[in-house]
Design an enzyme around this catalytic site. Structure first.
Site: not given
Length: 337
Positions: A33, A59, A85, A125-126, A151, A155, A233
């Protein structure tokens, strides 16, 4: 060769993965989108690969449009990148995040079922690990615990939805890829990370300080129990991450498979700043401020499962990522002159 649909395929990770897929001989189509990406990315993908993927501006919340796309698509698999995100924004607008990320995935699973598309790779995601007793994350760890933002919870919820879907439809195969911290750009300098709005992650903020859009980098805390006091990280080059998707596609197994995509090493914020200064040859303005709520001292992947089962491991370094980021910044500056 399989025909792949990439949702969110003009985004940062999506576009790099589309390049790797095309270079491997896959036919790829994109639905996006353009909320957090630009249509010009298609031109860049074409310059890199010599092929322009078919593109649908749509979308995933638009079920009717999604149905039209699948009706003509005849896809073999879907790689699902699309979603909001920004961690900070998710805290401010939780309903927006739950509605967008969950409902779009439900629509996608529904239409995949209707048209018999039985392979899905999900961009996870972690963050699903939340806070753990050890900084090294393995796929067998319990997820969904101390997740610090909506967020991350979207996930986690999507992972659980996909697991339930596979139980209900045993001929459906899904792979969940848990990303750590993607950085870098394509070596051509033609595609890279350029988020709309205020970035939340370290590397795009460094990029905006470097090009003058942000005055200085705010480093949240220098009193963590790490060697230099700053958070550590697992930073993975986006091209390695993209190749991880190709490996997952080529090793799809029945049921649900889960893999960490990371380097297995942690790098501190101070080390990231030093690496950028070394690669660019100039100082990066920064200052240390108070810790940010919810930040863990250290977190990195145990990627041994992906190596054993997918034959995948990272090849590029932090220095490679810095070189490629600077190249991308310079190319972007040239095109705007």
């Amino acid at each position: 060769m399989k025909k792949i649909l990439a949702t969110g395929g003009t985004g940062y990770i999506g576009s790099h993965t589309v390049v790797e897929l095309i270079n491997r001989g896959y036919e790829v189509e994109i639905i996006d989108n353009l909320f957090n990406s630009k249509i010009t990315v298609l031109n860049q993908i074409e310059k890199i690969t010599g092929k322009r993927p078919k593109f649908f501006e749509a979308d995933l919340l638009d079920a009717e449009k999604l149905d039209e796309i699948f009706q003509q698509g005849n896809y073999d698999a879907v790689i699902h990148f699309a979603g909001l995100k920004a961690v900070g924004e998710s805290v401010e607008k939780p309903i927006l995040y739950y509605h967008n990320n969950l409902d779009s995935t439900l629509n996608l699973l529904d239409v995949m079922g209707k048209y018999g598309v039985k392979e899905l790779i999900f961009s996870s995601s972690a963050t699903v690990y939340g806070e753990q007793d050890t900084p090294a994350c393995v796929e067998t760890m319990k997820t969904g615990g101390a997740i610090t933002n909506p967020y991350g919870r979207t996930k986690y919820f999507i992972e659980e939805i996909i697991k339930d879907y596979v139980v209900a439809y045993p001929d459906f195969n899904a792979t969940l890829l848990r990303y750590f911290n993607p950085i870098g750009a394509h070596e051509s300098g033609l595609i890279g990370e350029d988020p709309n709005g205020i970035p939340n992650n370290l590397m795009p903020i460094i990029m905006r300080v470097a090009d003058g859009r942000i005055e200085k980098l705010q480093v949240y805390g220098d009193d963590y129990p790490t060697e230099d006091g700053t958070c550590r990280r697992d930073y993975i080059h986006v091209v390695d991450l993209a190749k991880g998707h190709v490996a997952a596609l080529e090793h799809m197994k029945p049921g649900v498979s889960i893999y960490n995509l990371g380097t297995g090493k942690a790098t501190s914020v101070k080390e990231m700043i030093a690496a950028f200064e070394k690669a660019s040859g100039r100082e990066l303005p920064h200052e240390f401020t108070a810790r940010r709520a919810g930040d863990l001292a250290e977190m990195y992947a145990d990627p041994s499962k992906a190596k054993a089962e997918l034959g995948w491991q990272t090849e590029l370094t932090i220095d490679d990522a810095m070189r490629d980021t600077i190249n991308y910044l310079n190319k972007a500056k040239e095109s705007n002159v």
